[in-house]
Design an enzyme around this catalytic site. Structure first.
Site, mmCIF file in Angstrom:
data_model
loop_
_atom_site.group_PDB
_atom_site.id
_atom_site.type_symbol
_atom_site.label_atom_id
_atom_site.label_comp_id
_atom_site.label_asym_id
_atom_site.label_seq_id
_atom_site.Cartn_x
_atom_site.Cartn_y
_atom_site.Cartn_z
ATOM 1 N N GLU A 100 -1.992 -7.144 7.505
ATOM 2 C CA GLU A 100 -0.621 -7.003 8.003
ATOM 3 C C GLU A 100 -0.425 -7.745 9.324
ATOM 4 O OE1 GLU A 100 2.313 -6.924 7.560
ATOM 5 O OE2 GLU A 100 3.043 -4.859 7.329
ATOM 6 N N HIS B 280 0.825 -1.212 0.000
ATOM 7 C CA HIS B 280 0.000 0.000 0.000
ATOM 8 C C HIS B 280 0.862 1.266 0.000
ATOM 9 C CE1 HIS B 280 1.063 0.850 4.177
ATOM 10 N NE2 HIS B 280 0.925 -0.453 4.387
ATOM 11 N N ASP C 125 0.023 8.369 7.374
ATOM 12 C CA ASP C 125 0.641 9.290 8.325
ATOM 13 C C ASP C 125 1.493 8.546 9.346
ATOM 14 O OD1 ASP C 125 -0.476 11.487 7.079
ATOM 15 O OD2 ASP C 125 -2.099 11.738 8.531
#
Length: 203
Positions: free
Chosen positions: A86, A12, A16
């Protein structure tokens, strides 16, 4: 001859938390604007070759990356597979380098933390998801958008080599056949041979 299934594994784009050096793991952190741009940039190297469809991790940063790539390539995101999520880092998620993170390290290891999912578990479910796709769609060319640690650990287990950290929006191209097992032509945007991408196109 048994059909060979080709995968473009794409991490991906940036979030942030990536930019801040925070561990995100299974925490659902969205893309930022830089990450959306990286997803768009990944389209060009993918567009030189034919792909059948896109699948994704269900986490939003991967799902949005997949949507951007699929839209620009005129493809469909057909599935969001839980096996592609993940690695779960447990209490380390949200932390960046410092005493709190160091206190969670196991035996001083860089990537092992108390309460985190084991590396074996990550690679087992990551490869399991890919093998299920190969079984369901033998001979297909599939773009798989997921996560850096999952890609790294899955490829390390499949290829039996050490894989470097995977960059945001980087592409790794691997092939699987029941006869030959796993092979790779591109890892982390780096072709393993000068003509590696042409070899993928010829499959």
């Amino acid at each position: 001859m048994t059909a060979t299934t080709t995968f473009a594994l794409v991490r991906h784009g940036q979030t942030d938390w990536n930019a801040a050096g925070r561990i995100q793991g299974a925490t659902d952190v969205p893309l930022n604007d830089v990450g959306r741009g990286q997803a768009t940039d990944a389209v060009a190297p993918l567009s030189d070759y034919a792909w059948d469809f896109v699948v994704s991790s269900p986490l939003s940063r991967a799902a949005e990356t997949a949507d951007i790539i699929a839209t620009d390539l005129g493809l469909e995101v057909t599935r969001h597979l839980p096996g592609l999520v993940e690695r779960n880092y447990g209490p380390a998620e949200g932390l960046s380098a410092g005493p709190k993170l160091d206190a969670l390290r196991v035996d001083g290891s860089y990537g092992s933390f108390r309460g985190a999912e084991s590396e074996v578990s990550v690679s087992t479910r990551g490869l399991g998801a890919l093998l299920q796709l190969a079984e369901d769609y033998p001979g297909a060319r599939i773009i798989v958008v997921c996560h850096g640690t999952l890609i790294r650990l899955s490829l390390s287990a499949a290829l039996e080599v050490e894989i470097p950290p995977i960059l945001n929006a980087a592409i790794s191209v691997v092939q699987f056949s029941p006869e030959a097992g796993w092979t790779a032509s591109v890892i982390n945007n780096e072709a393993l041979e000068d003509d590696a991408l042409d070899a993928v196109a010829a499959l």
